[in-house]
Structures are given as C-alpha cells and as structure tokens.
Scaffold this active site. Structure first.
Site, PDB file in Angstrom:
ATOM      1  CG  HIS A  23      38.312  -9.509  41.359  1.00 26.96           C
ATOM      2  ND1 HIS A  23      37.585  -9.676  40.198  1.00 26.96           N
ATOM      3  CD2 HIS A  23      39.199 -10.529  41.411  1.00 26.96           C
ATOM      4  CE1 HIS A  23      38.032 -10.743  39.563  1.00 26.96           C
ATOM      5  NE2 HIS A  23      38.999 -11.278  40.277  1.00 26.96           N
TER       6      HIS A  23
ATOM      7  CB  CYS B  74      41.545 -11.121  38.221  1.00 25.46           C
ATOM      8  SG  CYS B  74      42.096 -12.689  37.561  1.00 25.46           S
TER       9      CYS B  74
ATOM     10  CD  GLN C 279      34.957 -17.231  36.653  1.00 24.93           C
ATOM     11  OE1 GLN C 279      35.481 -16.180  36.307  1.00 24.93           O
ATOM     12  NE2 GLN C 279      35.596 -18.137  37.361  1.00 24.93           N
TER      13      GLN C 279
ATOM     14  NE  ARG D  33      38.606 -20.135  33.797  1.00 23.59           N
ATOM     15  CZ  ARG D  33      38.296 -20.101  35.084  1.00 23.59           C
ATOM     16  NH1 ARG D  33      38.032 -21.230  35.732  1.00 23.59           N
ATOM     17  NH2 ARG D  33      38.235 -18.950  35.729  1.00 23.59           N
TER      18      ARG D  33
ATOM     19  CE  LYS E 207      42.406 -23.620  45.093  1.00 21.09           C
ATOM     20  NZ  LYS E 207      41.868 -24.037  43.784  1.00 21.09           N
TER      21      LYS E 207
ATOM     22  CG  HIS F  75      41.268 -13.184  42.731  1.00 16.15           C
ATOM     23  ND1 HIS F  75      41.431 -12.865  41.400  1.00 16.15           N
ATOM     24  CD2 HIS F  75      42.428 -12.804  43.336  1.00 16.15           C
ATOM     25  CE1 HIS F  75      42.624 -12.331  41.213  1.00 16.15           C
ATOM     26  NE2 HIS F  75      43.253 -12.281  42.379  1.00 16.15           N
TER      27      HIS F  75
ATOM     28  CG  ASP G 137      35.187 -13.382  38.792  1.00 13.44           C
ATOM     29  OD1 ASP G 137      35.515 -13.716  39.942  1.00 13.44           O
ATOM     30  OD2 ASP G 137      36.001 -13.245  37.864  1.00 13.44           O
TER      31      ASP G 137
END
Length: 680
Positions: A417, A366, A413, A395, A497, A543, A415
């Site tokens: 946004h 992000c 990911q 991570r 979320k 997200h 991912d």
C-alpha cells in the site's frame, strides 16, 4: 428520397430512405458486405437488417472484429439451445451468455436425465442440420403476454418454465410487457422454429455457424445461488473458419499438457487435500520455486524504497465493519468459532461460545496496514510511504469455482500500500505500471494488456472521491500512451482499479496485477499527515499487488514454461549421472563443487541404467544433466546435456559455470539491465 449517414472516417455516404445497415456495407464495397456481421449505429450494436436514419454514425463490424466473433458465439448459443431442446424432450432453457473463448447455456433437465460429453456428437449433428436450413435470425418485439411472439417464446420448452417466469416477472416489475406505449421494449430473436428472449444482435443466419464445437459439461445453480435449483451448463465455442477452430482446439490440447495440476504431481511440486480445501501443500521442490518468487519480489521492492511489515492473521470484526469489508465482502470471509469444554463434564463441548468479541480471518491486508501507518503521526515529507507484506490471507470460495492454484482459499499476496498526498498519486501510478511490466518481463511475459475498471454498484465513498480516483488513473494511462480497455462498473468496492492481463506462451490471458486508488479507507480509519501548511490532511491509499497471489502466479508460470522453468527458478538446476558405480566418488566431487558455486545440484547415485536416469531427468525437466565416466574423470570434465541448448559436450566445471544463464535472483535482476532505483 435519400439520406446521408456518417462512417468512421468522417465521410458521408448517401443512401435511399429506409436503407438497412447491409445496404451501406454493399455500397461501400461488395467485399465488405460479404464479411459484414453486424453494425454499430450511434455506438449501439444492431443487426444488418436495422433501418438507418439520416445523420446516423455507422460502423460495419466484420468477421475480423472481436465484436464479430462475440456475435457469432452468441448466435451459436441459440443454435445449441435449439438442438438440445430437440434432442432432450423436457429440457428447459435458462440463460446462455457469451464468455471468453466461447459460450454456454444453462439447462434444467427432467429428473433422471443427464447431458454428458458422450451426447455431444448427436447434439452437434442436430446443430449442423439446423445450420443447413440457413434460417435467418429475426428480431421480434412483444408488447404484452398475449402477443404471438411472446406466446411462441413461452411455448418452445413446454410452456411452464419457472426460470423464464422469474426473468419475465423482473421485466414486468420495470413496466415491460404492459402494452402501454411508453413500456420498455422487450426483444426476442427467432431463427426457424426457435425463439429466445434476447437483446441481440446476431449473425444474419444460421449458415454462419458451421464451425461450432461443444466443449464440456459442468454443474451450475440458478442465479449462481447454491440454495437454488441445480442446472446443467453446456459449454461450446465457435469460429468463422475451420482453421481457426482447429487452432483453438490445438491450443486446448497444448493447455492440457501444461496443466499445472498435472505438472505439480509429475514434478513433485504440490498437492491438495480434502482436509484443507483449496489450500495447497507445497513440497520441497515447490517450496523452492515459491520462495524464489518471494525473494525476487522482495529484491525488486527494496530497490523502490518499500518498507516490509508483518501484521496479524486474525482481527476483531470491529475492524472489518470499519473498513467496509463486513458490508461488502462478508460472504468471502472466514470467522472464528469458539469452543469450550464443560467445566462439570469435560466430555461435553459447547459450540459457538460467546466471548464478547467476534474475530475474523483477514481476507485482505489493507486494514492492518492502516494500523501500522496510524501508530505514528506522519509529515508530508515522509510521503509517499510504500508499505509491503508477503502476507497470507484467506478467502472463501465456492467449490465450483476452485481450480488448482488459480483459485485457492489460502492466498499469499505480494501486497503493498502506498500512502501519499493527492499530488503524488499520478507519479506513484506511473512507477507501478512500469514496475509491473518489468516484473512480468523477467518471467518472459511480454504481452501485457491493461484494463481500467470503474465504480461498481456496491461501493463505499463519495461521488467526488470516485471521480478524483478515476480521473487520476485515466490521466496516467493516457499520458503513458499505453492502450487500455475500459471496464465500467467492475472496480473494487473501495476504489477504481487498473488490472494487468498477461498473455502466456500459448496465447491465453491471465489477470494478475492490480492497482487500486482508495480515498475512502484512510478516512474511515482516521489516517492523517501534517501538510506543508501545518494542518492535518487525509492521505490517499493506493492498493497494489503485482503477482496477484504467489499461488496463482506459480500456477501461471508453471503452465507458461510447461514445467521447464528457467535455470534461476528450477528447483533442481543440475543432476549428475555417473555411468557406473565406480564413478560415484567423482560425481560426488562434482556435486560438492556445484553446490559450493551456489547451484541447486544433486547426484543420482541410485542403481539403474544410465538411459533410464537420463529419461527420468528429462521428464523432471531439469535444465542440465551432467554425465561422468572414465573420460570425464581423467580430464576432470563433465559431459553436459542442456534441456534448452542440446548437447554441449565435455566442459570443465569453471567453463560450465561461465556458460550458464542467470542462475539466481541476483543474476536474473542484473540481466534485466534496469538501473537500480529507476522510477523510484
């Protein structure tokens, strides 16, 4: 004297003053009383012996209710703890919660003493002895440390349990056990000679705990802190019926056969190495599946107007301070460590060289996406802006929680946004919920449960921001009519979320996708757009990740399909087997024709018996095996054996191609029959 209580349908039932929950169950019907486990009174769970008051709203929870099963397992944890104390003198109890599919108890054992799975039969034997005593679970309250109830609790595992002492000190810090009239109540549950600190409620007696099975043993640390005392964690499960227990054990055995770690080795998909802990090495076949997952997602993203970006892997720690990750996510991050050779003595290496700029490997994408957005000033007409990236993040995970592809430190990911105006939030959430359901359906995952998680204790942003975000998610879920579970306090630190839990072929659930609304990060990074009023405004950031991570989703579908991937995902789609060396040239011709048609085909021309080669292809779970011999050469056909459809007989290559199910990403998307741009 009598009183009235209110039951779920709104009707009122008259009971004598002082009646208990079990009396209400019996008055409604003897059958209900027989299956009653606990009550829910004014939205609080209580024992069947709880005394009711006039006007109480009461629901009877039976053995058919999920809460009933949770209560059974809670009681089973107490039963197991009592049996362990009896069988292992010197053992000390810590905590024993209910978890998904069962319960556990963390035990501190004397030096040199171990509990292993070989000890389970004698522990279970002791548990059954306790079951036969039919001891009632009795709720007790202690006013202070001199109370007989408290002294009993303190004495059952030696009278000097430092873990209990730490728990009790925490209670006393909040005013409990002070003996004062307004002190917080501290409850215990007693069954027979056993007692434990517990909020409850519990099943009526130990006779309900006939169908209990101990499952496994693992290590743990007190308070989940690796610097604290090591403990032994004993897991178990419990069901109301023997049939349900046996069905559960069968599912576990089936899950072992589907274990993606075993299949990864058997099918030559991936492996792990101690030189890269919890970071998978994908082999050629595994890389094919991995890349197909990415290709499929990219194709779906392009149909919904996403723009793909690429961002760096490492940023200065200044960015992580600004994003809030440094404060809220530090323990899960990898930081760079600079080394330098000594100028005068090259063999001497200096560690932790100060460079003036600490760097950190990104755990999330992000902050990087905010930099791309911020590089140009946007108009409200540019929004919503949907930015995506198939990005690698890292991570840190404790070794005890790493588990194959399900919990890795190197994460890819899917991912994205969404940067949007406040008025666009709900439309974007609707798009995403429908989008995620379509993705899961493509992998034959149709049972999807939603969970709405709200503000956690550790968070960033104002109360107003959180209220807006939570209200937007709630409205969309309610309007779509999709059932969801509320999970208070489990949101991300920057926003509430919606999590997506999918159920696989053997009934297990997995948390995959997530949608998170964030009013905070755009403000932290100074993101703006020019509104229709000509003024500058802060966008909302959503997200989202659908797979969650490609590695985890790879593991889930490996177990869901038991390694028998559908044709479009199979790393080897077709294997050609000549019955003898003299037919190898024809096998090569067939292979070339299938490769030209876009199939992942291979011809097995190695020495060996045909039966062995067929068995090998079966073990590799290859969708189609084509056997060629004299008849096939003469007729220019192949003898087709389908993994999923059986023996299809002799077919020409064109006929075979016509009969195949979707064999690539484009065909799989076409088979879903969703109009391009839907919900965009």
């Amino acid at each position: 004297m009598s009183m009235q209580v209110i039951v779920p349908d709104g009707s009122k039932i008259e009971l004598p003053e002082g009646a208990q929950v079990k009396d209400l169950a019996l008055k409604i019907s003897p059958g209900l009383a027989k299956h009653a486990i606990i009550g829910r009174v004014n939205d609080h769970e209580v024992d069947l012996t709880y005394r009711l008051s006039g006007g109480d709203r009461v629901e009877i929870v039976t053995d058919q209710h999920p809460l009933g099963l949770e209560t059974l397992r809670h009681s089973a944890a107490h039963l197991m703890a009592e049996a362990i104390l009896a069988e292992f003198p010197g053992a000390q109890l810590t905590i024993g919660p209910v978890v998904e599919d069962g319960f556990y108890y963390d035990i501190h054992l004397p030096e040199g003493v171990k509990i292993t799975e070989e000890d389970f039969p004698r522990i279970e034997k002791k548990m059954q002895e306790l079951v036969k005593k039919d001891s009632a679970f009795e709720r007790c309250v202690a006013r202070d440390e001199d109370d007989p109830v408290y002294r009993h609790y303190w004495s059952i595992d030696g009278g000097d349990n430092k873990f209990k002492r730490e728990i009790v000190e925490g209670l006393k810090a909040n005013g409990a056990l002070s003996g004062k009239p307004d002190a917080p109540e501290v409850s215990f549950y007693r069954s027979g000679d056993f007692i434990d600190l517990c909020r409850g409620p519990h099943v009526p007696s130990t006779k309900w705990l006939k169908n209990v099975r101990l499952m496994r043993v693992s290590g743990a640390y007190w308070r989940a802190d690796a610097s604290r005392e090591p403990l032994t964690r004993v897991y178990g499960t419990a069901f109301f019926s023997k049939e349900d227990l046996q069905a559960h054990l069968h599912r576990i055995e089936e899950a072992k056969k589907r274990d993606h770690r075993l299949l990864g080795e058997q099918l030559d998909l991936f492996h792990f190495s101690d030189d890269a802990p919890a970071m998978p090495f994908f082999h050629p076949k595994g890389a094919i599946i991995f890349n197909l997952l990415a290709e499929f997602m990219r194709a779906q993203l392009s149909r919904r107007d996403y723009q793909e970006v690429r961002t760096p892997l490492i940023y200065s720690d200044r960015m992580w301070h600004q994003s809030g990750h440094y404060e809220n996510y530090l323990e899960n991050m990898f930081f760079t460590k600079f080394k330098e050779r000594d100028a005068a003595n090259p063999e001497l290496v200096h560690d932790n060289v100060e460079t003036g700029r600490q760097m950190a490997v990104k755990p999330m994408n992000c902050p990087g996406h905010t930099q791309v957005y911020r590089h140009r000033l946007h108009s409200y007409q540019d929004l919503p802006l949907r930015m995506c990236e198939m990005a690698v993040v890292h991570r840190r995970e404790l070794s005890g929680v790493r588990m194959g592809l399900f919990r890795v430190q190197h994460i890819t990911q899917d991912d994205a946004h969404h940067f949007c105006t406040p008025d666009q939030i709900e439309a974007e959430i609707r798009l995403l919920i429908d989008f995620f359901h379509e993705i899961y359906a493509a992998f034959e995952l149709h049972d999807v449960a939603l969970e709405l998680s709200t503000r956690p204790a550790k968070s960033v942003g104002s109360d107003e921001m959180w209220e807006k975000a939570e209200a937007a998610l709630t409205r969309v879920l309610d309007e779509l009519g999709r059932g969801y579970k509320l999970n208070p306090g489990d949101g991300a630190f920057y926003g509430p979320k919606i999590d997506f839990h999918i159920r696989d072929a053997i009934g297990r659930t997995w948390q995959c996708g997530t949608i998170q609304v964030d009013f905070s990060m755009p403000e932290r990074f100074g993101l703006e757009y020019v509104g229709s009023d000509g003024a500058r405004h802060t966008p909302v950031m959503i997200h989202r990740a659908c797979y969650g991570s490609l590695e985890r989703f790879f593991g889930i579908i490996t177990e869901h399909f038991a390694g028998a991937f559908p044709l479009w995902l199979a790393p080897v789609q077709v294997r050609i087997l000549p019955v003898a060396d003299s037919f190898a040239d024809y096998a090569r011709d067939v292979d070339r024709e299938l490769l030209a048609a876009g199939l992942r085909s291979e011809a097995n021309l190695r020495d060996g018996r045909l039966g062995y080669k067929i068995r090998e292809a079966t073990m590799q779970k290859i969708p189609y095996v084509l056997v060629v011999g004299e008849k096939e050469v003469e007729s220019r056909t192949v003898n087709v054996r389908s993994r999923d459809h059986g023996d299809l007989g002799a077919l020409s290559i064109p006929d075979l191609l016509d009969r195949l199910e979707p064999r690539n990403v484009a065909e799989r998307i076409a088979s879903l029959q969703v109009p391009a741009g839907a919900n965009a």
